[in-house]
Write an enzyme that holds these catalytic residues in place. Structure first.
Site, PDB file in Angstrom:
ATOM      1  N   SER A 405       1.210  -1.092  -0.090  1.00  0.00           N
ATOM      2  CA  SER A 405       0.061  -0.225  -0.087  1.00  0.00           C
ATOM      3  C   SER A 405       0.678   1.270   0.216  1.00  0.00           C
ATOM      4  O   SER A 405       1.049   1.962  -0.757  1.00  0.00           O
ATOM      5  CB  SER A 405      -1.317   0.155   1.589  1.00  0.00           C
ATOM      6  OG  SER A 405      -1.668  -1.071   1.363  1.00  0.00           O
ATOM      7  N   HIS A 426      -2.200  -2.914  -6.514  1.00  0.00           N
ATOM      8  CA  HIS A 426      -2.309  -2.700  -5.380  1.00  0.00           C
ATOM      9  C   HIS A 426      -3.892  -3.220  -5.452  1.00  0.00           C
ATOM     10  O   HIS A 426      -4.788  -1.994  -6.216  1.00  0.00           O
ATOM     11  CB  HIS A 426      -2.023  -1.045  -5.328  1.00  0.00           C
ATOM     12  CG  HIS A 426      -2.630  -0.438  -3.905  1.00  0.00           C
ATOM     13  ND1 HIS A 426      -3.014   0.544  -3.557  1.00  0.00           N
ATOM     14  CD2 HIS A 426      -2.340  -1.188  -2.986  1.00  0.00           C
ATOM     15  CE1 HIS A 426      -3.171   0.965  -2.354  1.00  0.00           C
ATOM     16  NE2 HIS A 426      -3.189   0.007  -2.187  1.00  0.00           N
ATOM     17  N   GLU A 438      -4.825  -0.239  -8.364  1.00  0.00           N
ATOM     18  CA  GLU A 438      -4.227   0.561  -9.024  1.00  0.00           C
ATOM     19  C   GLU A 438      -2.907  -0.523  -9.702  1.00  0.00           C
ATOM     20  O   GLU A 438      -2.306  -0.977  -8.815  1.00  0.00           O
ATOM     21  CB  GLU A 438      -3.235   1.938  -7.958  1.00  0.00           C
ATOM     22  CG  GLU A 438      -4.420   2.666  -7.296  1.00  0.00           C
ATOM     23  CD  GLU A 438      -4.060   3.365  -6.070  1.00  0.00           C
ATOM     24  OE1 GLU A 438      -4.101   4.715  -5.938  1.00  0.00           O
ATOM     25  OE2 GLU A 438      -3.250   2.726  -5.458  1.00  0.00           O
ATOM     26  N   ASN A 476      -4.100   6.336  -1.611  1.00  0.00           N
ATOM     27  CA  ASN A 476      -3.788   6.287  -0.421  1.00  0.00           C
ATOM     28  C   ASN A 476      -3.259   7.862  -0.021  1.00  0.00           C
ATOM     29  O   ASN A 476      -3.346   8.588   1.341  1.00  0.00           O
ATOM     30  CB  ASN A 476      -2.425   5.634  -0.298  1.00  0.00           C
ATOM     31  CG  ASN A 476      -4.035   3.732   0.303  1.00  0.00           C
ATOM     32  OD1 ASN A 476      -4.934   4.202   0.984  1.00  0.00           O
ATOM     33  ND2 ASN A 476      -3.098   2.744   0.094  1.00  0.00           N
TER      34      ASN A 476
HETATM   35  P1  NAD Z   1      -2.549  -9.732   6.535  1.00  0.00           P
HETATM   36  O1  NAD Z   1      -1.719  -9.714   8.056  1.00  0.00           O
HETATM   37  O2  NAD Z   1      -4.232  -9.973   7.102  1.00  0.00           O
HETATM   38  O3  NAD Z   1      -1.741 -11.091   6.286  1.00  0.00           O
HETATM   39  C1  NAD Z   1       0.070 -11.251   5.787  1.00  0.00           C
HETATM   40  C2  NAD Z   1      -0.553 -12.319   5.249  1.00  0.00           C
HETATM   41  O4  NAD Z   1       1.219 -12.817   4.969  1.00  0.00           O
HETATM   42  C3  NAD Z   1      -0.775 -13.411   6.517  1.00  0.00           C
HETATM   43  O5  NAD Z   1      -0.911 -14.124   6.238  1.00  0.00           O
HETATM   44  C4  NAD Z   1       1.474 -13.442   7.369  1.00  0.00           C
HETATM   45  O6  NAD Z   1       1.362 -15.278   7.171  1.00  0.00           O
HETATM   46  C5  NAD Z   1       1.909 -13.536   5.737  1.00  0.00           C
HETATM   47  N1  NAD Z   1       3.314 -13.701   5.397  1.00  0.00           N
HETATM   48  C6  NAD Z   1       3.941 -13.269   6.054  1.00  0.00           C
HETATM   49  N2  NAD Z   1       4.939 -13.195   5.787  1.00  0.00           N
HETATM   50  C7  NAD Z   1       4.561 -14.718   5.215  1.00  0.00           C
HETATM   51  C8  NAD Z   1       6.092 -14.678   3.782  1.00  0.00           C
HETATM   52  N3  NAD Z   1       7.282 -14.350   4.392  1.00  0.00           N
HETATM   53  N4  NAD Z   1       5.515 -16.022   3.072  1.00  0.00           N
HETATM   54  C9  NAD Z   1       4.084 -16.612   3.545  1.00  0.00           C
HETATM   55  N5  NAD Z   1       3.449 -16.109   3.472  1.00  0.00           N
HETATM   56  C10 NAD Z   1       3.478 -14.958   4.750  1.00  0.00           C
HETATM   57  O7  NAD Z   1      -2.227  -8.753   6.466  1.00  0.00           O
HETATM   58  P2  NAD Z   1      -3.078  -7.684   5.266  1.00  0.00           P
HETATM   59  O8  NAD Z   1      -3.579  -6.936   5.729  1.00  0.00           O
HETATM   60  O9  NAD Z   1      -3.546  -8.965   4.160  1.00  0.00           O
HETATM   61  O10 NAD Z   1      -1.534  -6.808   3.850  1.00  0.00           O
HETATM   62  C11 NAD Z   1      -0.842  -7.817   2.887  1.00  0.00           C
HETATM   63  C12 NAD Z   1      -0.076  -6.148   2.260  1.00  0.00           C
HETATM   64  O11 NAD Z   1      -1.105  -5.418   1.278  1.00  0.00           O
HETATM   65  C13 NAD Z   1       0.214  -5.156   3.147  1.00  0.00           C
HETATM   66  O12 NAD Z   1       1.467  -4.744   2.159  1.00  0.00           O
HETATM   67  C14 NAD Z   1      -1.058  -4.119   2.950  1.00  0.00           C
HETATM   68  O13 NAD Z   1      -0.115  -3.070   3.047  1.00  0.00           O
HETATM   69  C15 NAD Z   1      -1.383  -4.246   1.806  1.00  0.00           C
HETATM   70  N6  NAD Z   1      -2.465  -4.023   1.341  1.00  0.00           N
HETATM   71  C16 NAD Z   1      -3.338  -3.650   2.413  1.00  0.00           C
HETATM   72  C17 NAD Z   1      -4.666  -3.840   2.553  1.00  0.00           C
HETATM   73  C18 NAD Z   1      -5.862  -3.794   3.842  1.00  0.00           C
HETATM   74  O14 NAD Z   1      -6.866  -3.310   3.576  1.00  0.00           O
HETATM   75  N7  NAD Z   1      -5.472  -4.424   4.655  1.00  0.00           N
HETATM   76  C19 NAD Z   1      -5.482  -3.147   1.424  1.00  0.00           C
HETATM   77  C20 NAD Z   1      -4.310  -2.862   0.347  1.00  0.00           C
HETATM   78  C21 NAD Z   1      -3.185  -3.692   0.777  1.00  0.00           C
END
Ligand code: NAD
Ligand code: T1G
Length: 694
Positions: A405, A426, A438, A476
């Site tokens: 993000s 994104h 995005e 964002n």
């Molecule tokens: P989350 O914490 O819900 O999920 C992350 C997952 O990644 C977890 O299940 C974890 O076990 C896994 N993980 C971590 N390290 C790992 C590895 N080395 N190998 C495999 N799996 C691994 O996080 P999220 O909210 O899903 O966010 C994930 C990404 O998406 C981030 O970069 C975040 O900025 C981006 N994002 C989030 C949102 C949102 O609203 N949550 C929106 C857009 C983008």
């Protein structure tokens, strides 16, 4: 010729051919009217079949003609001519029969649809109402309740439901033309009563049907003109003679056609059609993507997997360990089950998608994937480790995308030997629902990788918007300004409820504080910490939000954020804790009240100004791209045309005027805004890619 006639014994086959979607241009309307005269005057012809060449039946009036005065023959007259002939016409429908296209079909004596057809009156999504008989003929055929539901939602229905509702007489697996011929011949024996001469069913008296619909429209679609006008036209159809009700609908349609909202919605319709197409990539074919991988099965990863499966792409999920893998698999499973429960997905289709899905904790199992999307923790080191691993196991031409993000995808890509095959994708939460994507190319990203990413966006039925690299990309970055402005209003005397109510009145589905409580305050808080560490004071300013996080108030998930929440109740309640916290930080002189308009005129110009910076820096290529991001990612009201389109409607000098006297230097009008106002130009002039930076 957009209309050709072929005689087939005692039948006339009327073929429409007006690519790309057989829209009802003036030429097509004239062609149909001439066809009626020919059919009428040929004694050997007893009936006619209307069908279309190309990928779809008539997809409606020609939207591109809406900007100029309506030319004769007018559609109601064409349809009245078809309906009024003594020789029945049968419509053979494939693809989409929408708007004026369905109205033409309603003028026919019968309708046959191919199984995958969609039929609807989406006019309200364009800020108008059915202007050629939809509101008066449809209820006569399928009943008032279903007609009202179809017209107020603007959502098309599938052929099977259309048959069940009596909208079509027959559904065919293959080409509908042969069955249409048969139906036309049998109807020529016993022509049915034209719809215009049938009684119009009303709803049960005293049922509160009309009042209930009006109340819902005023609650949900506050500010939108077309749905209320459609409801009024439907009600007159139930209570007035056909011609009178037709007249009411037609005048409403013509009045709305030139309205600000209709122009705004046409703008959105057209920029959406341009989304993801990039003239610089015209000769670069996208690479074939036949298999995908997702790393990280959390909130975003699971949604991204579901979106890929929906597009029929075999997808493998990679997680850290068996426990987190199981959680990821379950999350995807729940998404599929939920869709089945809600009737949005047939159980057999859910099974088919499950069959395309697999999981692993071994990165080597990703070796055969054409594209892998990383969605792990928003931590640079974690992401770089994942990219380094993928770089080792994936085939040389595989593409690696990051769903970050806020992080700089260039810093993630340097962990690989293939920055040319790296790109930012994104998604927005929930990723299987939100339409915005995005697309963030790096300077090194190869053109075929960018072309592939944009094509994938369309394949996932997303709105792909290309964005340059900066902190927060387009969406964002503007969100940060919205939130900052909202917080500064609290310090000057407003309350979260007042700010949220003002932004809902503007047309957002939710105010900024309610939205933060839903998504969680922690993501932005972590981001601000990161920014503060990199010395970006203005961007990391949110003293109240940070104070709430320090108190553990992260939103609904912790029972409190900007509002308090009671167990099992997602309704926001004003919080004494927040009131105290805000009061303690208010400057002495700032205890004033704000009207909704004042709040809107603080927040919107600040967002627009950031949009100008983003345009001038080339982060967004056109104002239309910013409009798509704001509408499809952040709930900006579609009927206002999007943030930048709305700015033009407000007048750039008014926007600038709302900024010049602001104390906060970061809100000084952007030089591009200054220049345009000085030159008396508008953003519409900029919808072709703007000249270089400020
Ligand atoms: P989350 O914490 O819900 O999920 C992350 C997952 O990644 C977890 O299940 C974890 O076990 C896994 N993980 C971590 N390290 C790992 C590895 N080395 N190998 C495999 N799996 C691994 O996080 P999220 O909210 O899903 O966010 C994930 C990404 O998406 C981030 O970069 C975040 O900025 C981006 N994002 C989030 C949102 C949102 O609203 N949550 C929106 C857009 C983008
Ligand atoms: N008029 C003019 N152009 C149209 C058009 C239309 N109605 N519909 C599509 N196009 C263009 C579009 O801009 C694009 O052009 C190309 O066709 C392909 O479209 C009197 C008043 C039919 C389901 O709202 O929903 O009738 O970018 O990329 O994904 O009561 O287009 O290639 O130059 O979307 O296959 C009501 C709108 C009008 C239908 C096809 N009708 N269209 O989807 O292709 S109001 C609609 C769609 C009305 C009457 C009232 C979709 C589609 P370009 P596309 P697609």
């Amino acid at each position: 010729m957009v209309v050709t006639l072929t005689r087939d014994g005692d039948l006339m086959v009327v073929t429409v051919d007006n690519p790309p979607v057989n829209a009802l241009s003036q030429a097509l309307r004239q062609g149909l009217l001439d066809a009626v005269a020919t059919v009428e005057s040929d004694p050997k012809v007893r009936a006619a079949v209307l069908h279309c060449a190309g990928r779809t039946f008539i997809a409606g009036a020609d939207i591109r003609e809406f900007g100029s005065p309506s030319q004769p023959p007018h559609l109601p007259d064409v349809i009245a001519a078809i309906e009024g002939t003594g020789k029945p016409w049968v419509a053979a429908i494939h693809g989409s029969a929408l708007g004026g296209g369905l109205e033409v079909a309603l003028g026919c004596a019968g309708r046959v649809a191919r199984a995958e057809s969609r039929l609807g009156l989406p006019e309200v999504t364009l800020g108008v109402i059915p202007g050629a008989g939809g509101t008066v003929r449809l209820p006569r055929l399928i009943g008032m309740e279903t007609a009202t539901e179809m017209i107020l939602s603007g959502k098309p229905i599938d052929a099977e439901r259309a048959r069940a509702k009596g909208l079509v007489d027959l559904v065919t697996e293959g080409d509908p033309l042969p069955s249409a011929r048969t139906l036309a011949r049998s109807l020529s024996e016993t022509p049915p009563h034209p719809l215009s001469r049938r009684p119009c069913p009303d709803v049960e008296d005293g049922s509160g049907f009309w009042e209930g619909r009006e109340a819902t429209l005023n609650a949900k679609g506050a500010g939108q003109e077309a749905p209320l006008a459609a409801l009024k036209a439907l009600r007159s159809a139930a209570t007035r003679p056909f011609d009178e009700a037709m007249g009411i609908a037609r005048s409403a349609f013509l009045a709305l056609r030139d309205s600000t909202q209709a122009k705004a919605l046409r703008h959105v319709f057209l920029v959406e059609r341009g989304a993801g197409s990039d003239p610089t990539l015209a000769d670069i074919p996208p690479r074939p993507i036949e298999s995908c991988g997702v790393v990280g099965g959390g909130t975003m990863g699971a949604g991204i997997v579901a979106a890929l499966l929906e597009a029929g792409l075999p997808t493998r999920l990679l997680e850290r360990d068996e426990a987190t893998l199981a959680q990821g698999l379950n999350r995807v499973g729940r998404i599929l089950d939920g869709a089945v429960t809600k009737g949005r997905l047939a159980p057999e289709l859910a099974e088919a998608r499950r069959a395309l899905f697999s999981g692993t904790t071994d990165a080597r199992d990703m070796a055969d994937r054409d594209l892998v999307i990383e969605a792990v923790f928003e931590d640079l080191d974690v992401k770089r480790t994942v990219f380094r691993t993928l770089d080792k196991v994936l085939k040389a031409d595989a593409i690696i995308a990051t769903n970050t993000s806020y992080l700089d995808p260039r810093e993630i890509a340097t962990a690989t030997t293939r920055p040319d095959r790296v790109i930012g994708l994104h998604f927005f939460s929930p990723a299987h629902v939100m339409k915005l994507l995005e697309v963030v190319p790096l300077p090194e990203t190869a053109p075929d990788v960018l072309a592939t990413a944009l094509a994938l966006g369309k394949r996932l039925r997303k709105i792909p918007v290309r964005t340059g690299i900066c902190d927060g990309f387009i969406g964002n970055r503007i969100l940060r300004i919205l939130r900052r402005e909202a917080e500064s209003l609290l310090l000057e005397g407003a309350t979260p409820s007042q700010v949220d109510a003002a932004m809902r009145a503007f047309g957002f589905p939710m105010g900024p504080f309610e939205a933060q409580d839903l998504g969680g305050l922690d993501i932005a808080h972590l981001d601000r910490r990161r920014l503060a560490a990199s010395c970006a004071p203005a961007a990391s300013w949110a003293p109240l939000g940070d104070a709430l996080c320090d108190l553990g108030r992260l939103g609904q998930k912790t029972g409190g954020g900007w509002y308090d929440y009671r167990q099992g109740d997602r309704h926001p309640h004003p919080s004494p804790t927040v009131e105290e916290l805000v009061a303690a930080r208010r400057t002495a002189t700032s205890d004033r009240t704000f009207s909704a308009e004042e709040i809107q005129n603080r927040i919107i110009p600040a967002m627009v100004n950031e949009g100008f910076h983003i345009l001038a820096e080339g982060i967004a290529r056109t104002p239309g791209d910013i409009d798509l991001v704001e509408i499809h990612g952040y709930g900006f009201p579609r009927w206002r045309g999007g943030l930048m389109y709305h700015a033009d409607q407000m007048g750039l000098d008014r926007i600038r005027g709302a900024l010049v006297n602001r104390a906060d230097p970061s809100l000084a009008p952007s030089p591009l805004l200054d220049r345009l106002t000085k030159e008396g130009r508008t953003l519409a002039d900029l919808n072709a890619p703007p000249a270089a930076a400020e």
